[in-house]
Design a protein around this motif. Structure first.
Motif, mmCIF file in Angstrom:
data_model
loop_
_atom_site.group_PDB
_atom_site.id
_atom_site.type_symbol
_atom_site.label_atom_id
_atom_site.label_comp_id
_atom_site.label_asym_id
_atom_site.label_seq_id
_atom_site.Cartn_x
_atom_site.Cartn_y
_atom_site.Cartn_z
ATOM 1 N N ASN A 54 -63.294 60.447 -60.595
ATOM 2 C CA ASN A 54 -63.880 61.770 -60.354
ATOM 3 C C ASN A 54 -65.382 61.794 -60.599
ATOM 4 O O ASN A 54 -66.093 62.624 -60.027
ATOM 5 N N THR A 55 -65.863 60.893 -61.452
ATOM 6 C CA THR A 55 -67.299 60.783 -61.707
ATOM 7 C C THR A 55 -67.784 59.456 -61.144
ATOM 8 O O THR A 55 -67.196 58.402 -61.413
ATOM 9 N N THR A 56 -68.856 59.506 -60.373
ATOM 10 C CA THR A 56 -69.342 58.294 -59.718
ATOM 11 C C THR A 56 -69.965 57.332 -60.725
ATOM 12 O O THR A 56 -70.393 57.730 -61.822
ATOM 13 N N ASP A 57 -70.025 56.080 -60.356
ATOM 14 C CA ASP A 57 -70.563 55.023 -61.219
ATOM 15 C C ASP A 57 -72.019 54.756 -60.826
ATOM 16 O O ASP A 57 -72.283 54.187 -59.765
ATOM 17 N N PRO A 58 -72.997 55.167 -61.636
ATOM 18 C CA PRO A 58 -74.403 54.951 -61.279
ATOM 19 C C PRO A 58 -74.748 53.479 -61.077
ATOM 20 O O PRO A 58 -75.622 53.148 -60.259
ATOM 21 N N GLN A 59 -74.092 52.584 -61.816
ATOM 22 C CA GLN A 59 -74.381 51.159 -61.659
ATOM 23 C C GLN A 59 -73.995 50.661 -60.269
ATOM 24 O O GLN A 59 -74.679 49.822 -59.692
ATOM 25 N N LEU A 60 -72.901 51.190 -59.717
ATOM 26 C CA LEU A 60 -72.498 50.818 -58.369
ATOM 27 C C LEU A 60 -73.538 51.296 -57.355
ATOM 28 O O LEU A 60 -73.948 50.539 -56.465
ATOM 29 N N LEU A 61 -73.990 52.543 -57.507
ATOM 30 C CA LEU A 61 -75.000 53.071 -56.590
ATOM 31 C C LEU A 61 -76.292 52.270 -56.689
ATOM 32 O O LEU A 61 -76.935 51.972 -55.680
ATOM 33 N N ARG A 62 -76.675 51.910 -57.911
ATOM 34 C CA ARG A 62 -77.896 51.131 -58.115
ATOM 35 C C ARG A 62 -77.779 49.751 -57.476
ATOM 36 O O ARG A 62 -78.753 49.232 -56.919
ATOM 37 N N SER A 63 -76.557 49.178 -57.512
ATOM 38 C CA SER A 63 -76.369 47.845 -56.926
ATOM 39 C C SER A 63 -76.579 47.878 -55.411
ATOM 40 O O SER A 63 -77.109 46.932 -54.829
ATOM 41 N N TRP A 64 -76.169 48.973 -54.759
ATOM 42 C CA TRP A 64 -76.380 49.080 -53.309
ATOM 43 C C TRP A 64 -77.873 49.069 -52.988
ATOM 44 O O TRP A 64 -78.322 48.384 -52.068
ATOM 45 N N ILE A 65 -78.625 49.852 -53.761
ATOM 46 C CA ILE A 65 -80.074 49.923 -53.530
ATOM 47 C C ILE A 65 -80.713 48.562 -53.770
ATOM 48 O O ILE A 65 -81.566 48.106 -52.993
ATOM 49 N N ASP A 66 -80.306 47.881 -54.847
ATOM 50 C CA ASP A 66 -80.883 46.579 -55.177
ATOM 51 C C ASP A 66 -80.553 45.539 -54.106
ATOM 52 O O ASP A 66 -81.390 44.691 -53.767
ATOM 53 N N LYS A 99 -83.303 62.293 -41.700
ATOM 54 C CA LYS A 99 -82.262 61.274 -41.545
ATOM 55 C C LYS A 99 -82.792 60.048 -40.814
ATOM 56 O O LYS A 99 -82.586 58.904 -41.252
ATOM 57 N N HIS A 100 -83.464 60.260 -39.705
ATOM 58 C CA HIS A 100 -83.873 59.132 -38.859
ATOM 59 C C HIS A 100 -85.055 58.356 -39.430
ATOM 60 O O HIS A 100 -85.192 57.157 -39.165
ATOM 61 N N LEU A 101 -85.906 59.009 -40.198
ATOM 62 C CA LEU A 101 -87.111 58.330 -40.676
ATOM 63 C C LEU A 101 -86.914 57.635 -42.016
ATOM 64 O O LEU A 101 -87.661 56.722 -42.358
ATOM 65 N N SER A 102 -85.927 58.051 -42.790
ATOM 66 C CA SER A 102 -85.681 57.413 -44.094
ATOM 67 C C SER A 102 -85.164 55.997 -43.888
ATOM 68 O O SER A 102 -84.279 55.757 -43.068
ATOM 69 N N ARG A 103 -85.688 55.073 -44.669
ATOM 70 C CA ARG A 103 -85.220 53.686 -44.590
ATOM 71 C C ARG A 103 -83.852 53.529 -45.252
ATOM 72 O O ARG A 103 -83.024 52.738 -44.807
ATOM 73 N N ARG A 104 -83.625 54.282 -46.328
ATOM 74 C CA ARG A 104 -82.359 54.190 -47.060
ATOM 75 C C ARG A 104 -81.870 55.594 -47.370
ATOM 76 O O ARG A 104 -82.657 56.451 -47.782
ATOM 77 N N LEU A 105 -80.576 55.813 -47.181
ATOM 78 C CA LEU A 105 -79.971 57.112 -47.463
ATOM 79 C C LEU A 105 -78.861 56.936 -48.497
ATOM 80 O O LEU A 105 -77.931 56.156 -48.289
ATOM 81 N N LEU A 106 -78.954 57.645 -49.614
ATOM 82 C CA LEU A 106 -77.889 57.705 -50.612
ATOM 83 C C LEU A 106 -77.231 59.071 -50.426
ATOM 84 O O LEU A 106 -77.778 60.098 -50.837
ATOM 85 N N ILE A 107 -76.058 59.092 -49.791
ATOM 86 C CA ILE A 107 -75.462 60.325 -49.283
ATOM 87 C C ILE A 107 -74.319 60.763 -50.195
ATOM 88 O O ILE A 107 -73.316 60.056 -50.344
ATOM 89 N N PHE A 108 -74.456 61.944 -50.778
ATOM 90 C CA PHE A 108 -73.411 62.527 -51.625
ATOM 91 C C PHE A 108 -72.597 63.502 -50.783
ATOM 92 O O PHE A 108 -73.078 64.585 -50.438
ATOM 93 N N SER A 109 -71.373 63.100 -50.428
ATOM 94 C CA SER A 109 -70.473 64.009 -49.729
ATOM 95 C C SER A 109 -69.547 64.657 -50.751
ATOM 96 O O SER A 109 -69.631 64.372 -51.950
ATOM 97 N N SER A 110 -68.638 65.487 -50.300
ATOM 98 C CA SER A 110 -67.778 66.218 -51.236
ATOM 99 C C SER A 110 -66.814 65.310 -51.982
ATOM 100 O O SER A 110 -66.380 65.642 -53.084
ATOM 101 N N ALA A 111 -66.458 64.139 -51.398
ATOM 102 C CA ALA A 111 -65.442 63.295 -52.019
ATOM 103 C C ALA A 111 -65.945 61.929 -52.454
ATOM 104 O O ALA A 111 -65.372 61.331 -53.361
ATOM 105 N N GLN A 112 -66.998 61.423 -51.841
ATOM 106 C CA GLN A 112 -67.501 60.113 -52.240
ATOM 107 C C GLN A 112 -68.955 59.968 -51.841
ATOM 108 O O GLN A 112 -69.502 60.766 -51.074
ATOM 109 N N VAL A 113 -69.578 58.907 -52.378
ATOM 110 C CA VAL A 113 -70.978 58.624 -52.097
ATOM 111 C C VAL A 113 -71.050 57.472 -51.100
ATOM 112 O O VAL A 113 -70.327 56.479 -51.230
#
Length: 767
Positions: free
Chosen positions: A210-222, A412-426
């Motif tokens: 139910n709570t997202t894992d910041p380390q997982l999100l950070r790994s995608w960016i890295d 949306k089109h100009l951003s190089r990276r999108l971290l998208i928070f939807s209602s159920a998952q990132v």
């Protein structure tokens, strides 16, 4: 069990046992589904003994589901589509793991689904997840990794193909499987172990908390920052800072941006939320005052507070938010920064997208405790653990309110990276890859980490337009996306896309949203909607910005290619009106520059179109025949200056006018539709073999004959000879001013137009 047990059973009794298991699919053994048990047992009694072993777990499946080889279904070799009646699934769901899983999924997505209602559960297995093949350090090509997802949807009718299970050929894949997946609600995938090895279990499902894992999100960016291609490269410095402000997440206040420091941008929907803004009144309180933006400040929308928290959890110090980083009551500063919106989003380290809800108070689900509830179904099918996906990208992002707003298009089109928070998952999406919480797509191997989710449905690869296409094709695709969105204020029609247009400034200069260098082509933008009530009066009718209509196709055939066929030839030249009423040329179209007007003895101008056969070729070759522009030498091309009276009348529209001479026609248009789409009718234009989409109410109030004009022509082979065709534009005239209504579906043979449709070489003031 004593292995001799099978040998002791009388053959008649053994036959009864076999009949009770006759739906076992012997795909791996090579045996057919049904066969003579006496012959089968006499050949290989041990084979039956293995299949009927208690370890097979067939008792957890119904008779129909035992006919399915689930390991093959979730494999990567073939596509499968089959449909089962809902009544049967409901009946077997009490004792069958797979039927129960299907029913749970459909109940989750189909609101009010009656379990005993008529209809079918359509199940599609399709290679939906992949790791793109890359080149290894030694130069060898690596094999692409594929795996199936099993997509599930409900539909009322049975599939056309009546077999319970069939494989799709290559041709059927595009027509059938893609169509089904495009509207599927959810999918099932293999579930990774509790301690997954990311390299070995890549593309397996993952249970989401139910709570997202910041380390997982950070790994995608890295992964993106360290491994991805130049498409994902973010400039480390803005070329100019134009007084840019950012939120200092550590100090919790607004500060002036430091040129050498990266930042994160926020893309969200304002909605009707009353929120804290940076103004002259709040400036002193918010700028450089530590703790000015407290997490418990109710005047700050939840989305902005969550974005600040997300930056803290991800180790980012600076955040750019339009409401707090642009002074809203300073028009000069605001206009300057709005013009640089494209630069702001392109230079951000990544962009946080709030794709949940319809206002600034929606927040970022999963970031805080109790901010989202995850419903993820699991099951075990013959020893293989599977789980349902969370809401798919198409359902939760492509169909979101955020993706329907005009201002978020360029973000949306100009951003190089999108971290998208939807209602159920990132989700994480960049120019090279895709990651999601419910699927393992990241790994320690940098090659495996170059993962990309190849969607088969409507979300598609055009969610972000690639920069490697030609400028005219990129411009067309962006317009198709942008014009399908809603704007809160009609006057924002062009400024909300100004950042995207600026990225094309190396190729084009824009005039009311159309590139001057490709004016002839882009004037023929097309929309099947012709609702006259959707006119934006502040913009010219000849521009897409003048209508609240979606653009459904991009201009002429062949636009953007080195060699165009059929070739596009202008009939006239466009002028704009100066302050004193004089005709000023618009930057000429690149095609006009290629046309040589030659005086002919017959008294007509004749145009010869030249073009390069391919890139790198310096020689120019003439087309097979010259093309007559059908303009007499005595007829003017350059319009005269406006008279004092005309200038007085047209001054309010002067900057929106195109002034030129061209051919006009009066052509009868039918009233009985050949095709209907809501209030739009597709009507025949005379006997010319082409039609036009018109609003039925507008057509009802018009005379039999309508006004058309042509500003472009083309050549089309016709039984061994080349004929000239005109592109027709339907217009209406009011008080000496011409307005665009719609364009004809197909070009019309020029000779047919001059037969009986009142041709006239006429001066046009097109507003």
């Amino acid at each position: 069990m004593d292995p001799r047990f099978w040998d002791q059973i009388p053959i008649r009794e053994l036959g009864k046992v076999f009949d009770s298991y006759n739906n076992v699919q012997f795909v791996d053994t090579g045996y057919p589904r049904r066969h003579d048990y006496r012959s089968f047992i006499s050949r290989t009694p041990a084979r039956l003994r293995d299949i009927l072993s208690p370890d097979d777990q067939s008792r957890s499946l119904c008779k129909r589901c035992r006919d399915v080889d689930f390991h093959r279904l979730f494999g990567n070799q073939q596509d499968f589509v089959f449909a089962w009646p809902m009544t049967l699934i409901h009946k077997q769901s009490q004792s069958c793991n797979f039927c129960r899983l299907l029913l749970d999924l459909l109940r989750s997505w189909q609101q009010g689904l009656h379990p005993k209602r008529d209809g079918y559960c359509v199940i599609i297995a399709y290679p939906s997840l992949s790791v793109q093949p890359l080149t290894a350090p030694d130069g060898a090509e690596l094999e692409e990794v594929l795996t199936n997802r099993v997509w599930v949807k409900w539909q009322a009718a049975k599939l056309k193909k009546r077999e319970p299970l069939y494989e799709l050929s290559g041709g059927d894949r595009d027509l059938e499987t893609i169509k089904h997946i495009g509207c599927a609600d959810s999918a099932i995938q293999k579930l990774a172990s509790q301690e997954p090895n990311a390299e070995q279990e890549i593309l397996h499902g993952r249970l989401v908390k139910n709570t997202t894992d910041p380390q997982l999100l950070r790994s995608w960016i890295d992964i993106c920052q360290s491994s991805h291609t130049d498409q994902c490269h973010v400039p480390s410095l803005l070329p100019e800072r134009f007084g840019m402000r950012v939120i200092d997440v550590t100090r919790r206040c607004i500060v002036e941006a430091v040129p050498s420091t990266g930042y994160v941008a926020l893309s969200y929907v304002w909605g009707q939320t009353q929120q804290l803004l940076l103004t002259e009144e709040t400036k002193m309180r918010l700028e450089n005052q530590d703790n000015a933006l407290q997490d418990d400040d109710a005047t700050i929308p939840q989305t902005i507070r969550d974005a600040i928290l997300a930056c803290e959890l991800l180790g980012e110090r600076y955040l750019w938010v339009d409401a707090l980083c642009i002074q809203q009551d300073d028009k000069v500063s605001k206009d300057r920064q709005l013009q640089k919106m494209g630069l702001i989003y392109r230079c951000a380290s990544f962009t946080i997208v709030a794709a949940s809800g319809d206002s600034a108070d929606a927040g970022l689900p999963g970031l805080r405790h109790s901010s989202r509830t995850i419903i993820q179904h699991t099951s075990e099918l013959r020893g293989m653990k599977v789980c349902s996906t969370l809401p798919l990208f198409g359902n939760s992002v492509v169909d979101s309110k955020w993706n329907s707003r005009g201002w978020t298009c360029q973000e949306k089109h100009l951003s190089r990276r999108l971290l998208i928070f939807s209602s159920a998952q990132v989700f994480f999406r960049c120019k090279s890859g895709f990651f999601s919480e419910d699927t393992i797509m990241e790994g320690h191997d940098p090659i495996a980490s170059m993962s990309r989710f190849e969607y088969s449905g409507r979300s598609g690869s055009d969610f972000q337009v690639t920069e490697h296409t030609s400028p005219i094709l990129r411009y067309g695709k962006l317009l198709i996306d942008y014009t399908s969105r809603q704007l809160g204020f009609d006057n924002d029609a062009i400024v909300a896309l100004s950042g995207v247009l600026e990225t094309l400034s190396h190729a084009y200069t824009f005039f009311w949203g159309l590139p001057k260098e490709r004016m002839l082509e882009t004037l023929h933008w097309h929309s099947p909607s012709g609702d006259m009530k959707k006119r934006r009066a502040a913009f010219p009718s000849w521009s897409w910005a003048g209508w609240a209509h979606p653009v459904h196709s991009a201009f002429f055939p062949g636009a953007g290619w080195e060699v165009r066929y059929p070739p596009i030839i202008p009939i006239t030249e466009f002028f704009r009106i100066g302050r004193n009423g004089q005709a000023l040329p618009i930057d000429t179209d690149e095609i006009l520059e290629s046309i040589k007007f030659l005086e002919m003895p017959s008294g007509f101008y004749q145009a010869r179109l030249f073009y390069e056969l391919g890139p790198g070729r310096e020689s120019r070759e003439q087309l097979d025949e010259p093309y007559c522009t059908h303009v007499h030498m005595d007829w003017p091309m350059e319009p005269p200056p406006l008279t004092a009276e005309e200038l007085k009348i047209l001054t309010p529209l002067r900057t929106r006018l195109l002034r030129f001479y061209t051919w006009t026609f009066k052509i009868p248009v039918g009233r009985e539709p050949d095709e209907v789409n809501g209030s739009m009718h597709n009507l025949w234009i005379g006997w010319l073999g082409t039609r036009v989409w018109l609003d039925k109410e507008w057509r009802r109030d018009q005379p039999e004959k309508l006004n058309f004009m042509a500003v472009a022509q083309t050549t089309i082979p016709d039984w061994g000879r080349t004929t000239v065709h005109f592109y027709l534009i339907l217009v209406e005239c009011r008080d000496g001013i011409t307005y665009r209504v719609q364009i004809a579906d197909k070009p019309v043979k020029r000779e047919d137009l001059f037969v009986e449709f009142e041709p006239e070489w006429k001066l046009i003031n097109w507003a």
